[in-house]
Scaffold this motif. Structure first.
Motif, short mmCIF file in Angstrom:
data_model
loop_
_atom_site.label_atom_id
_atom_site.label_comp_id
_atom_site.label_asym_id
_atom_site.label_seq_id
_atom_site.Cartn_x
_atom_site.Cartn_y
_atom_site.Cartn_z
N ARG A 129 0.82 -1.22 0.00
CA ARG A 129 0.00 0.00 0.00
C ARG A 129 0.85 1.26 0.00
NH1 ARG A 129 -5.26 -1.51 1.72
NH2 ARG A 129 -5.73 0.61 2.41
N VAL A 130 2.18 1.10 0.03
CA VAL A 130 3.07 2.26 0.01
C VAL A 130 3.65 2.41 -1.39
CG1 VAL A 130 5.17 3.26 0.97
CG2 VAL A 130 3.66 1.92 2.43
N PRO A 131 3.48 3.56 -2.04
CA PRO A 131 4.03 3.75 -3.38
C PRO A 131 5.53 3.49 -3.42
CG PRO A 131 2.55 5.56 -2.80
CD PRO A 131 2.73 4.73 -1.55
N VAL A 178 8.01 6.41 -2.66
CA VAL A 178 7.89 7.19 -1.42
C VAL A 178 9.18 7.17 -0.63
CG1 VAL A 178 6.81 7.21 0.86
CG2 VAL A 178 5.39 7.10 -1.16
N SER A 188 5.56 14.34 1.02
CA SER A 188 4.84 13.21 0.45
C SER A 188 3.98 12.52 1.50
CB SER A 188 5.82 12.20 -0.16
OG SER A 188 6.59 12.79 -1.18
N ILE A 189 4.54 12.30 2.69
CA ILE A 189 3.79 11.66 3.77
C ILE A 189 2.63 12.54 4.20
CG2 ILE A 189 3.93 10.88 6.17
CD1 ILE A 189 6.84 10.09 5.62
N GLY A 238 1.04 14.86 2.46
CA GLY A 238 0.02 14.86 1.42
C GLY A 238 -0.77 13.56 1.38
N TRP A 239 -0.07 12.46 1.57
CA TRP A 239 -0.71 11.14 1.61
C TRP A 239 -1.70 11.07 2.78
CZ3 TRP A 239 -0.30 6.91 -1.62
CH2 TRP A 239 -0.74 5.68 -1.12
N ASN A 240 -1.29 11.55 3.94
CA ASN A 240 -2.17 11.52 5.12
C ASN A 240 -3.37 12.45 4.96
OD1 ASN A 240 -0.50 9.68 6.36
ND2 ASN A 240 0.60 11.19 7.58
N LEU A 250 -4.78 13.31 1.99
CA LEU A 250 -5.67 12.78 0.96
C LEU A 250 -6.45 11.56 1.45
CD1 LEU A 250 -6.66 12.88 -1.97
CD2 LEU A 250 -4.68 11.48 -2.61
N PHE A 251 -5.73 10.59 1.98
CA PHE A 251 -6.37 9.33 2.34
C PHE A 251 -6.82 9.27 3.80
CE2 PHE A 251 -3.67 8.33 -1.32
CZ PHE A 251 -4.60 7.74 -2.16
N ALA A 268 4.64 13.86 10.13
CA ALA A 268 5.20 13.57 8.81
C ALA A 268 6.69 13.91 8.77
CB ALA A 268 4.45 14.35 7.74
#
Length: 221
Positions: free
Chosen positions: A66-68, A71, A81-82, A84-86, A88-89, A208
């Motif tokens: 589940r981790v790009p 990353v 990145s972390i 933004g990921w947190n 968004l999702f 993050a």
């Protein structure tokens, strides 16, 4: 509390109203406290059980998938990145859930509760993407040693701030048909709720940056 009393008619367990009253309290701090207590119970319960009955690394492959791929190679931009990921999702899932409720309970609470449960299992089985060997036995100092606890707290702050904005809910808890209880334009957040959102974003930015620094330090060794 009159509104809470009316809303309790939508659930069959209205006699057990203490938890419901806290999770729908007028004060967002009261809601944060209630949501955090539920998360803590789920977290430590899952942690203790998984530590005893599951093998080490049982979820590592699932979590890694589940981790790009790029990353961990993001370098100095890893924190962004972390974050933004947190946003968004993590925050996105809570906001979407907050538009719905079952009785008085916002579905926005269930995302951080689920993540608290999963984090407990990940700790009990040491199923992390970047880690050192060895299962982690339940202990309280993990609350301030790992970034998982403050990250989940940030999500609970979001869920608590938005706990009373739901637009739809079923007439009864078991109904599949939803009825609209307000329109999007009718949503109003008080200053205390906006403060909770600001605190959550600040906490997510801090976690993050701390997580990114830990990953970079680990990979550079």
């Amino acid at each position: 509390m009159v509104a809470v009393g009316k809303l309790s008619a939508f659930v069959p367990w209205k006699g057990k109203g203490n938890v419901l009253a806290i999770l729908t309290h007028r004060s967002p701090l009261g809601r944060v406290f209630g949501g955090a207590v539920v998360a803590l119970v789920l977290w430590f319960g899952a942690w203790a059980i998984s530590y005893q009955v599951l093998s080490e690394g049982v979820l590592t492959q699932l979590i890694t998938s589940r981790v790009p791929d790029d990353v961990l190679r993001a370098g100095p931009s890893l924190a962004f990145s972390i974050f933004g990921w947190n946003l968004l999702f993590g925050v996105g899932a809570i906001v979407a859930g907050s538009f719905f409720a079952i009785g008085p309970i916002s579905l926005g609470y269930f995302a951080p509760w689920w993540w608290a449960l999963g984090y407990g299992v990940a700790l009990g089985t040491n199923s992390f993407v970047v880690t050192v060997p060895g299962k982690i036995a339940p202990r309280l100092d993990i609350l301030w040693q790992h970034i998982g606890a403050p990250e989940i707290l940030a999500y609970i702050l979001v869920a608590a701030a938005l706990a009373n904005i739901h637009l739809w809910r079923p007439r009864r808890w078991y109904d599949l048909t939803l009825r609209r209880v307000r329109h999007l334009t009718e949503i109003r957040l008080r200053a205390s709720e906006l403060a909770c959102l600001a605190a959550a974003l600040t906490l997510l930015a801090w976690t993050a940056s701390r997580e990114a620094a830990g990953v970079i330090a680990f990979l550079s060794n």
